[in-house]
Write a protein that holds these residues in place. Structure first.
Motif, PDB file in Angstrom:
ATOM      1  N   HIS A 163      21.907 -50.102  -6.208  1.00 38.12           N
ATOM      2  CA  HIS A 163      23.130 -50.906  -6.250  1.00 38.12           C
ATOM      3  C   HIS A 163      24.120 -50.266  -5.298  1.00 38.12           C
ATOM      4  O   HIS A 163      24.387 -49.056  -5.380  1.00 38.12           O
ATOM      5  N   ALA A 164      24.635 -51.049  -4.367  1.00 37.30           N
ATOM      6  CA  ALA A 164      25.525 -50.528  -3.333  1.00 37.30           C
ATOM      7  C   ALA A 164      26.958 -50.959  -3.621  1.00 37.30           C
ATOM      8  O   ALA A 164      27.211 -52.128  -3.952  1.00 37.30           O
ATOM      9  N   PHE A 165      27.892 -50.019  -3.511  1.00 34.99           N
ATOM     10  CA  PHE A 165      29.320 -50.267  -3.671  1.00 34.99           C
ATOM     11  C   PHE A 165      29.983 -50.014  -2.321  1.00 34.99           C
ATOM     12  O   PHE A 165      30.016 -48.878  -1.848  1.00 34.99           O
ATOM     13  N   LEU A 166      30.504 -51.073  -1.705  1.00 35.38           N
ATOM     14  CA  LEU A 166      31.197 -50.940  -0.426  1.00 35.38           C
ATOM     15  C   LEU A 166      32.684 -50.849  -0.690  1.00 35.38           C
ATOM     16  O   LEU A 166      33.284 -51.778  -1.239  1.00 35.38           O
ATOM     17  N   MET A 167      33.277 -49.718  -0.308  1.00 28.52           N
ATOM     18  CA  MET A 167      34.721 -49.536  -0.414  1.00 28.52           C
ATOM     19  C   MET A 167      35.332 -49.597   0.973  1.00 28.52           C
ATOM     20  O   MET A 167      34.612 -49.674   1.967  1.00 28.52           O
ATOM     21  N   ASN A 168      36.626 -49.556   1.022  1.00 28.68           N
ATOM     22  CA  ASN A 168      37.292 -49.754   2.306  1.00 28.68           C
ATOM     23  C   ASN A 168      37.095 -48.600   3.274  1.00 28.68           C
ATOM     24  O   ASN A 168      37.386 -48.716   4.454  1.00 28.68           O
ATOM     25  N   ASP A 169      36.561 -47.455   2.793  1.00 23.01           N
ATOM     26  CA  ASP A 169      36.364 -46.317   3.684  1.00 23.01           C
ATOM     27  C   ASP A 169      34.990 -45.665   3.569  1.00 23.01           C
ATOM     28  O   ASP A 169      34.685 -44.736   4.306  1.00 23.01           O
ATOM     29  N   CYS A 170      34.154 -46.134   2.640  1.00 21.20           N
ATOM     30  CA  CYS A 170      32.850 -45.510   2.470  1.00 21.20           C
ATOM     31  C   CYS A 170      31.902 -46.469   1.773  1.00 21.20           C
ATOM     32  O   CYS A 170      32.322 -47.532   1.270  1.00 21.20           O
ATOM     33  N   LEU A 171      30.617 -46.101   1.755  1.00 25.81           N
ATOM     34  CA  LEU A 171      29.569 -46.877   1.083  1.00 25.81           C
ATOM     35  C   LEU A 171      28.865 -45.960   0.096  1.00 25.81           C
ATOM     36  O   LEU A 171      28.347 -44.907   0.461  1.00 25.81           O
ATOM     37  N   LEU A 172      28.853 -46.374  -1.186  1.00 27.17           N
ATOM     38  CA  LEU A 172      28.203 -45.605  -2.241  1.00 27.17           C
ATOM     39  C   LEU A 172      26.903 -46.296  -2.628  1.00 27.17           C
ATOM     40  O   LEU A 172      26.882 -47.508  -2.886  1.00 27.17           O
ATOM     41  N   VAL A 173      25.808 -45.530  -2.654  1.00 29.17           N
ATOM     42  CA  VAL A 173      24.497 -46.039  -3.045  1.00 29.17           C
ATOM     43  C   VAL A 173      24.109 -45.364  -4.349  1.00 29.17           C
ATOM     44  O   VAL A 173      24.149 -44.134  -4.460  1.00 29.17           O
ATOM     45  N   ALA A 174      23.740 -46.185  -5.352  1.00 28.70           N
ATOM     46  CA  ALA A 174      23.348 -45.674  -6.662  1.00 28.70           C
ATOM     47  C   ALA A 174      22.030 -46.310  -7.074  1.00 28.70           C
ATOM     48  O   ALA A 174      21.742 -47.468  -6.730  1.00 28.70           O
ATOM     49  N   THR A 175      21.214 -45.530  -7.806  1.00 31.68           N
ATOM     50  CA  THR A 175      19.929 -46.037  -8.293  1.00 31.68           C
ATOM     51  C   THR A 175      20.071 -46.461  -9.742  1.00 31.68           C
ATOM     52  O   THR A 175      20.853 -45.887 -10.511  1.00 31.68           O
ATOM     53  N   ALA A 176      19.297 -47.489 -10.121  1.00 32.50           N
ATOM     54  CA  ALA A 176      19.371 -48.027 -11.478  1.00 32.50           C
ATOM     55  C   ALA A 176      18.684 -47.084 -12.454  1.00 32.50           C
ATOM     56  O   ALA A 176      17.621 -46.541 -12.181  1.00 32.50           O
ATOM     57  N   LEU A 177      19.331 -46.866 -13.612  1.00 31.04           N
ATOM     58  CA  LEU A 177      18.713 -46.074 -14.674  1.00 31.04           C
ATOM     59  C   LEU A 177      17.691 -46.928 -15.404  1.00 31.04           C
ATOM     60  O   LEU A 177      17.979 -48.086 -15.763  1.00 31.04           O
TER      61      LEU A 177
END
Length: 723
Positions: free
Chosen positions: A203-217
């Protein structure tokens, strides 16, 4: 009859039967709960009239078993197909649920935006209503537009906080900041960049200054675990062309890695590409505005009023001096603003020269500019790219990379490292790369055929590689004289590796002294080729081989001494009869090649030679040893060779001396004196002369040996040899 279980298997067998009388009866028996195979077979044996009935009943049961097996296969296949269809439906349903969740999130955002817009419109239409809302607010001094903006910002941050609470491990890595908010998020599937195999759902979270990538539990729906965080400044987005079944994919490039993600469909992929590019563009614009604002001159703060009356005079004097305005560095140029991203692109595309050109251009621009805060921030970003570029160049020179192409294949990476001011590192990596290449080339040599043939190949491979490396080193590091000492150290270590392989094949395998001498001669000749570039490693190869050559000389000396002693023990002091003129002519030729020019005076009538076989064999063996040893000679071996010759000659001379004292027969005694004269007056001068020619200086020990009429004084009454 075999085992006929009750329950499921029996029911399956019964289902496969027809509705005939025999089949129905057998089916009922198999379906009964108390069915026992042993009792059934026993009863059947008692009721049958003979063997024929049992055979027929066995055939019916066998047919029933085969039909049941076919029925079971059909049922398993149908169940498996239904399972696959069910799994596909579940997958479709899961995809639709993800899409529905995404749509609901979008709808929620739209509704919040519409609500905010309606409130703003109502405030514009009814100023009194806006005033009442402002009066009812907690902070009556804050203007309405500022409060709305703060509320909007607070809502964005609240949404970001709510989503990030579902991600484990990102609270400390993602510090809260007033300007950070969520732009876009969604589910993606990550694929392996090399083999295009599915890795995991993220699941990817795009913020105004960075991109966070997280894996599903796996066991918690809607919960995620932190995987990676990428700043948008160093992120590049690449569209991946559809290649069924691989479609709806895009690639993220962030040095030194790249990752491939697959969206749920083409629409979501398009949205990801557009929103990523738009967010990166907005980020660059906001950064540009911030730098422009910081670059503007700021008025100096007014100094606090002083109550000291004596400061007035100092202030007047200071006012008279002109205040120098600090020079403002213009960082709003387009190429400077795009420099970090251009460096990322050059590194990703392996355009090392372009990246270093951009860095040189920036350094030239800032060489005479003051170091302000914006310049420091720009330098920090550029330094991070320089580290990335250095890491890539270091990897290019690592021995793990392909070693083909010779030394010139490393020139590109080495030259760029030197331009980056990393001459020492470039020198170290270049020499490590070449050492691995030389070692690999030596290992790939096949040990076959004669030893001398292998040594020719080994010397050609090693010294050619060393010569090419030296020439390439001289080309790459022409202006870095401090690196040449490192090359000399490397050449010495490479020579040690060569000598290890050389000695293992020549000396450890116990080759003859003549073979060893030829091999050493070949190595010396190849080593002299390095003098073309002013590199003389002859003394190194001498120092590394001296131990093995000493061992070979001493070993061969011991062999000659043992052989001479053995011949001495069987000595009868008789003249040699060579039987044929051809054999006599061959012996003359051999003695002439040994340096004995007056051998004809020791030949008699027909094919007789007035010398002992022992003395002739000793002469040939000693001169052969001297010739081979002189091929191996260098100054460190002088005393070893000289002492070996003296020991060998002493064995023969002592034997002659002992025989003269012990022999009573006048004829044999005269014959022994003739052999002694041959040794003292012919053989020893030849040995001394040949040694002086090969070494370049006379040997006093050999002169003393020749001048002495008797080398050892023994008890005249003794009849035992002291040798």
């Amino acid at each position: 009859a075999g085992r006929v279980p009750g329950g499921g298997y029996g029911a399956a067998m019964a289902l496969s039967l027809g509705e005939g009388g025999g089949g129905s009866r057998l089916r009922r028996q198999l379906e009964s709960g108390g069915f026992a195979a042993g009792e059934y077979v026993k009863q059947l044996s008692q009721q049958s009239d003979g063997d024929r009935d049992l055979q027929e009943h066995r055939q019916r049961i066998q047919a029933l078993s085969e039909e049941t097996a076919q029925s079971l296969k059909r049922n398993v296949y149908q169940n498996y197909r239904q399972f696959i269809e069910t799994a596909r439906e579940i997958s479709y349903l899961e995809s639709e649920m993800y899409q529905l969740s995404h749509i609901l999130t979008e709808q929620k955002g739209i509704m919040e935006a519409v609500t905010q817009a309606l409130l703003l419109q109502a405030d514009r239409d009814d100023p009194a209503l806006g005033a009442r809302r402002a009066a009812a607010a907690a902070d009556p001094f804050l203007p309405l537009s500022a409060k709305d903006a703060a509320a909007n910002e607070e809502g964005r941050q609240r949404t970001l906080t709510t989503l990030l609470e579902k991600v484990e491990g990102c609270r400390d890595l993602l510090p809260e900041s007033p300007g950070k908010y969520l732009v876009y998020n969604g589910d993606l599937v990550e694929y392996d960049a090399d083999h295009m195999a599915q890795i995991q759902r993220v699941h990817a979270f795009l913020m105004n200054d960075c991109l966070l990538v997280a894996t599903a539990l796996p066991n918690r729906r809607g919960a995620y675990r932190y995987d990676a965080l990428y700043p948008l400044d160093g992120l590049a987005v690449v569209n991946v062309k559809d290649n069924p079944p691989m479609k709806d994919m895009f690639k993220l490039l962030m040095f030194p890695e790249s990752r491939i993600f697959q969206a749920e469909n083409a629409k979501i992929k398009k949205e990801w590409l557009e929103v990523l590019e738009e967010t990166k563009r907005n980020r660059a614009l906001s950064e540009k505005r911030r730098l422009e604002q910081e670059a503007l001159p700021r008025p100096a703060p007014a100094p606090p009023e002083s109550t000291n009356p004596f400061d007035e005079d100092e202030d007047e004097e200071e006012d008279d001096e002109p205040s120098a305005e600090e020079e403002v560095v213009d960082l709003s140029l387009e190429w400077i603003q795009e420099l970090p991203e251009d460096l990322d692109v050059c590194i990703a595309q392996r355009d090392f020269e372009g990246a270093v050109d951009l860095l040189d251009k920036l350094n030239e621009y800032l060489v005479d500019k003051p170091v302000s805060q914006p310049v420091k921030e720009l330098r920090a970003k550029v330094d991070e790219r320089v580290r990335q570029l250095t890491d890539v160049l270091v990897f290019e020179l690592s021995p793990d990379r392909s070693l083909r192409g010779g030394p010139r294949a490393t020139r590109r990476a080495v030259s760029q490292l030197i331009r980056l001011g990393q001459s020492t590192k470039a020198c170290e990596l270049f020499l490590k790369n070449r050492a691995a290449a030389v070692q690999t080339a030596i290992r790939q040599l096949r040990i076959e055929g004669a030893t001398l043939l292998y040594i020719h190949k080994l010397c050609h491979v090693f010294f050619t590689s060393l010569l090419e490396t030296a020439r390439e080193f001289e080309t790459d590091f022409a202006g870095n004289n401090g690196c040449y000492s490192a090359f000399v150290v490397w050449a010495r270590s490479s020579m040690r590796m060569f000598v290890d392989a050389f000695s293992k094949q020549v000396f450890d395998s116990k080759e003859s002294l003549s073979t060893a001498a030829e091999c050493v001669k070949v190595a010396k000749e190849h080593c002299k080729q390095l003098s073309e570039i002013g590199l003389d490693l002859t003394f190194i190869i001498h120092a590394l081989l001296v131990k093995d050559i000493k061992g070979a000389l001493q070993s061969y000396k011991d062999i000659i001494i043992e052989a001479t002693k053995h011949r001495n023990s069987e000595e009868m002091w008789r003249k040699m009869n060579l039987m044929t003129p051809e054999a006599l002519g061959k012996l003359r030729e051999e003695m002439r090649s040994c340096g004995v020019g007056n051998f004809d005076q020791y030949t008699g009538d027909d094919c007789w030679v007035n010398l002992s076989y022992t003395v002739v064999a000793f002469t040939k063996q000693t001169m052969a040893f001297l010739e081979e040893a002189l091929k191996l000679y260098f100054p460190e071996l002088h005393m070893v060779l000289l002492e070996s010759l003296v020991e060998i000659i002493l064995v023969a001379v002592q034997h002659v001396d002992y025989s003269l004292r012990c022999e009573q027969d006048p004829e044999k005694k005269a014959f022994i004196r003739q052999n002694a004269s041959f040794l003292y007056e012919t053989v020893l001068p030849v040995v001394e002369k040949r040694f002086e020619e090969g070494v370049g200086k006379p040997a006093k020990q050999l002169q003393d040996l020749r001048n002495a009429s008797r080398l050892m004084r023994v008890n005249p009454e003794s009849t035992t040899s002291v040798v």
